[in-house]
Write an enzyme that holds these catalytic residues in place. Structure first.
Site, PDB file in Angstrom:
ATOM      1  CE  LYS A  22       9.542  -6.158   2.185  1.00 25.61           C
ATOM      2  NZ  LYS A  22       8.559  -5.216   1.613  1.00 25.61           N
ATOM      3  CG  ASN A  23       7.317  -3.615   5.058  1.00 28.36           C
ATOM      4  OD1 ASN A  23       7.892  -3.677   3.972  1.00 28.36           O
ATOM      5  ND2 ASN A  23       6.213  -4.289   5.331  1.00 28.36           N
ATOM      6  CB  CYS A 116       0.872  -5.011  -6.819  1.00 27.94           C
ATOM      7  SG  CYS A 116       0.161  -5.160  -5.208  1.00 27.94           S
ATOM      8  CG  ASP A 305       2.976  -7.820   5.099  1.00 36.33           C
ATOM      9  OD1 ASP A 305       2.183  -7.844   4.153  1.00 36.33           O
ATOM     10  OD2 ASP A 305       3.745  -6.862   5.323  1.00 36.33           O
ATOM     11  NE  ARG A 397       9.464  -7.112  -4.415  1.00 33.81           N
ATOM     12  CZ  ARG A 397       8.275  -6.548  -4.533  1.00 33.81           C
ATOM     13  NH1 ARG A 397       7.351  -7.104  -5.286  1.00 33.81           N
ATOM     14  NH2 ARG A 397       8.000  -5.425  -3.902  1.00 33.81           N
TER      15      ARG A 397
HETATM   16  C1  UD1 Z   1       2.387  -1.640   3.976  1.00 31.72           C
HETATM   17  C2  UD1 Z   1       3.455  -2.699   3.916  1.00 31.72           C
HETATM   18  C3  UD1 Z   1       2.879  -4.008   3.401  1.00 31.72           C
HETATM   19  C4  UD1 Z   1       1.683  -4.418   4.260  1.00 31.72           C
HETATM   20  C5  UD1 Z   1       0.682  -3.286   4.377  1.00 31.72           C
HETATM   21  C6  UD1 Z   1      -0.449  -3.578   5.352  1.00 31.72           C
HETATM   22  C7  UD1 Z   1       5.433  -1.402   3.455  1.00 31.72           C
HETATM   23  C8  UD1 Z   1       6.523  -1.056   2.500  1.00 31.72           C
HETATM   24  N1  UD1 Z   1       4.515  -2.241   3.015  1.00 31.72           N
HETATM   25  O1  UD1 Z   1       1.909  -1.441   2.647  1.00 31.72           O
HETATM   26  O2  UD1 Z   1       3.913  -4.998   3.475  1.00 31.72           O
HETATM   27  O3  UD1 Z   1       1.046  -5.538   3.675  1.00 31.72           O
HETATM   28  O4  UD1 Z   1       1.331  -2.086   4.834  1.00 31.72           O
HETATM   29  O5  UD1 Z   1       0.065  -3.851   6.617  1.00 31.72           O
HETATM   30  O6  UD1 Z   1       5.441  -0.968   4.587  1.00 31.72           O
HETATM   31  N2  UD1 Z   1      -5.202   2.206   0.718  1.00 31.72           N
HETATM   32  C9  UD1 Z   1      -6.024   3.050  -0.001  1.00 31.72           C
HETATM   33  N3  UD1 Z   1      -5.509   4.244  -0.449  1.00 31.72           N
HETATM   34  C10 UD1 Z   1      -4.229   4.626  -0.191  1.00 31.72           C
HETATM   35  C11 UD1 Z   1      -3.393   3.761   0.548  1.00 31.72           C
HETATM   36  C12 UD1 Z   1      -3.916   2.558   0.995  1.00 31.72           C
HETATM   37  O7  UD1 Z   1      -7.199   2.737  -0.245  1.00 31.72           O
HETATM   38  O8  UD1 Z   1      -3.821   5.723  -0.619  1.00 31.72           O
HETATM   39  C13 UD1 Z   1      -5.726   0.901   1.198  1.00 31.72           C
HETATM   40  C14 UD1 Z   1      -5.012  -0.263   0.542  1.00 31.72           C
HETATM   41  O9  UD1 Z   1      -5.537  -0.573  -0.731  1.00 31.72           O
HETATM   42  C15 UD1 Z   1      -5.206  -1.374   1.544  1.00 31.72           C
HETATM   43  C16 UD1 Z   1      -5.202  -0.623   2.887  1.00 31.72           C
HETATM   44  O10 UD1 Z   1      -5.428   0.760   2.567  1.00 31.72           O
HETATM   45  O11 UD1 Z   1      -6.452  -1.988   1.358  1.00 31.72           O
HETATM   46  C17 UD1 Z   1      -3.906  -0.762   3.680  1.00 31.72           C
HETATM   47  O12 UD1 Z   1      -2.822  -0.419   2.862  1.00 31.72           O
HETATM   48  P1  UD1 Z   1      -1.527   0.298   3.459  1.00 31.72           P
HETATM   49  O13 UD1 Z   1      -1.534   0.198   4.941  1.00 31.72           O
HETATM   50  O14 UD1 Z   1      -1.415   1.646   2.847  1.00 31.72           O
HETATM   51  O15 UD1 Z   1      -0.374  -0.617   2.878  1.00 31.72           O
HETATM   52  P2  UD1 Z   1       1.029  -0.157   2.308  1.00 31.72           P
HETATM   53  O16 UD1 Z   1       1.549   1.006   3.075  1.00 31.72           O
HETATM   54  O17 UD1 Z   1       0.968  -0.064   0.831  1.00 31.72           O
END
Ligand code: UD1
Length: 418
Positions: A22-23, A116, A305, A397
């Protein structure tokens, strides 16, 4: 709304086909916006998050033709660069359209995804990447407005931490930015490397995906491509825990042990056997489960995850297990629900101390987010008596046919409408 009724205590044995990730699918669907020629993705998982992304694509004017696990996305007539709140609020990953829209059309208006259940999840790194590439960004009325009327220019993008989504935004956007871009502190996740492979098939020039430094030679328009989405390591890890928690034996066809190394090590330390087969991965447990400590970390560390699923396993292990969450600040919604099944867990800030119990007992529980929900299903498989998991739409989902796959291996699960 539907719920699952699970009568636990059955050992699982059989074969589970692991779907495409999915990701990996979500950013690759968004990547179709980068080109005026069709992108065909195979091994597409049939899960609600993918359908939500396809709904957003249709809104942008992308024509999608789905046949089984294959989708062809044609963005040649896409013109609408606005992603409305009504769709974005359903899934944070819809934010992944922001970069491709501004790269191809020079403008985008995307609703802020908001918080979320698992934490605040800001978007600052995504915006930082787009700003570095020359986009002008304004936040107004809950929307991100990005403008780059004269196109984007390659740049050095330094991510404050290796965010998966921000790496993907930077990577996709840089393919259409003129000249060279460098992403420093990029996420190492296999889904990032798979996105790079998909973009390369579309004609992008990318080096170093899967390492902390990615180089992109951008600016040329991208063409048609066909790409096979890599198998879902989180789905595979979830079924590995299903085998382990029931003292069963499952072959996970398509699963790749090399993408699960930290999980494999943790499972082995807990008393579970894993070995590669011609078709994927075998997971079995005959002996006792031992409590072991884990810390979630960016890839290749133990994935956040799979934290909830691993915690479910630890609830019936002998001894204690300390589980520390370092990726998201509040990803423990499953704890009170696991406790309803008789688990002994105490929360101390970002750590959960799990003391194994001899038996879990069925109860009514509530699904709160995708991975928390599946941890309740796993615990229910091992619990004595009947568990009712309410609000299963969270599960749908991200898991294709979860209940059917488990039933085929001997689980007693029925899905009922409220
Ligand atoms: C993706 C995955 C999710 C997984 C996560 C961590 C997808 C669709 N989802 O989510 O299933 O749990 O990686 O492996 O691929 N952060 C910031 N600012 C930003 C972006 C992120 O502070 O602009 C922080 C987040 O709050 C979090 C950390 O960085 O604490 C990691 O998040 P991130 O790797 O970005 O997760 P997602 O890409 O949202």
């Amino acid at each position: 709304m539907e719920r699952l009724i699970i009568r636990g205590g059955r050992r699982l044995e059989g074969t589970v086909q692991i779907c495409g990730a999915k990701n990996a699918a979500l950013p690759q669907i968004a990547a179709a916006l980068l080109s005026a020629e069709p992108l065909t993705l195979t091994n597409l998982p049939d899960v609600v998050d993918v359908r939500t992304m396809l709904t957003l694509m249709a809104h942008h004017g992308v024509v999608a033709e789905t046949r089984g696990a294959t989708v062809t996305l044609d963005a040649s007539k896409a013109t609408n660069a606005e992603a409305p709140y009504d769709i974005v609020r359903r899934m944070r990953a819809t934010l992944l359209v922001l970069g491709p829209l501004v790269a191809r059309f020079g403008r985008a208006r995307v609703s802020l995804p908001g918080g979320c259940a698992i934490g605040a999840r800001p978007v600052d790194f995504h915006l930082k990447a787009l700003t570095a590439l020359g986009a002008a960004i304004e936040i107004e009325g809950g929307y991100i407005n990005a403008q780059a009327p004269d196109g984007l220019t390659g740049a050095r993008i330094v991510l404050p931490s290796p965010s998966v989504g921000a790496t993907e935004t930077a990577l996709m956007t840089a393919t259409l930015a003129r000249g060279e871009s460098e992403i420093v502190n990029a996420a190492l996740d296999p889904e990032v490397a798979d996105l790079a492979a998909c973009l390369a098939a579309m004609g992008a020039q990318i080096e170093g995906a899967g390492t902390h430094r990615i180089l992109i030679q951008g600016g040329k328009s991208l063409g048609a491509a066909r790409h096979d989405i890599l198998p879902d390591r989180v789905e595979a890890g979830t079924y590995a825990v299903a085998a382990a928690i029931t003292g069963g034996r499952l072959e996970l066809t398509g699963a790749r042990l090399e993408h699960l190394s930290a999980v494999g090590e943790a499972l082995e330390a807990a008393g579970v056997q894993l070995w590669p087969t011609d078709r994927g991965l075998m997971v079995a447990r005959d002996g006792a489960l031992k409590g072991i400590d884990i810390v979630t970390e960016p890839y290749p560390g133990f994935p956040t995850d799979l934290q909830a699923q691993f915690m479910a396993l630890m609830t019936i292990a002998s001894g204690a297990a300390m589980i520390r969450e370092t990726v998201f600040e509040s990803r423990f919604m499953h704890v009170p629900e696991l406790k309803r099944l008789g688990a002994n867990i105490s929360l101390q800030g970002t750590s959960a101390l799990v003391r194994g119990v001899a038996k879990l007992r069925g109860a009514q529980v509530m699904a709160t987010d995708l991975r928390a929900s599946v941890s309740l299903v796993l615990a229910a498989l091992a619990a004595e008596g009947e568990t009712v998991v309410n609000r299963v739409y969270h599960l749908d989902r991200g898991y294709e046919a979860l209940d059917r796959k488990l039933v085929r291996c001997g689980a007693d699960i029925s899905r009922v409408a409220d």
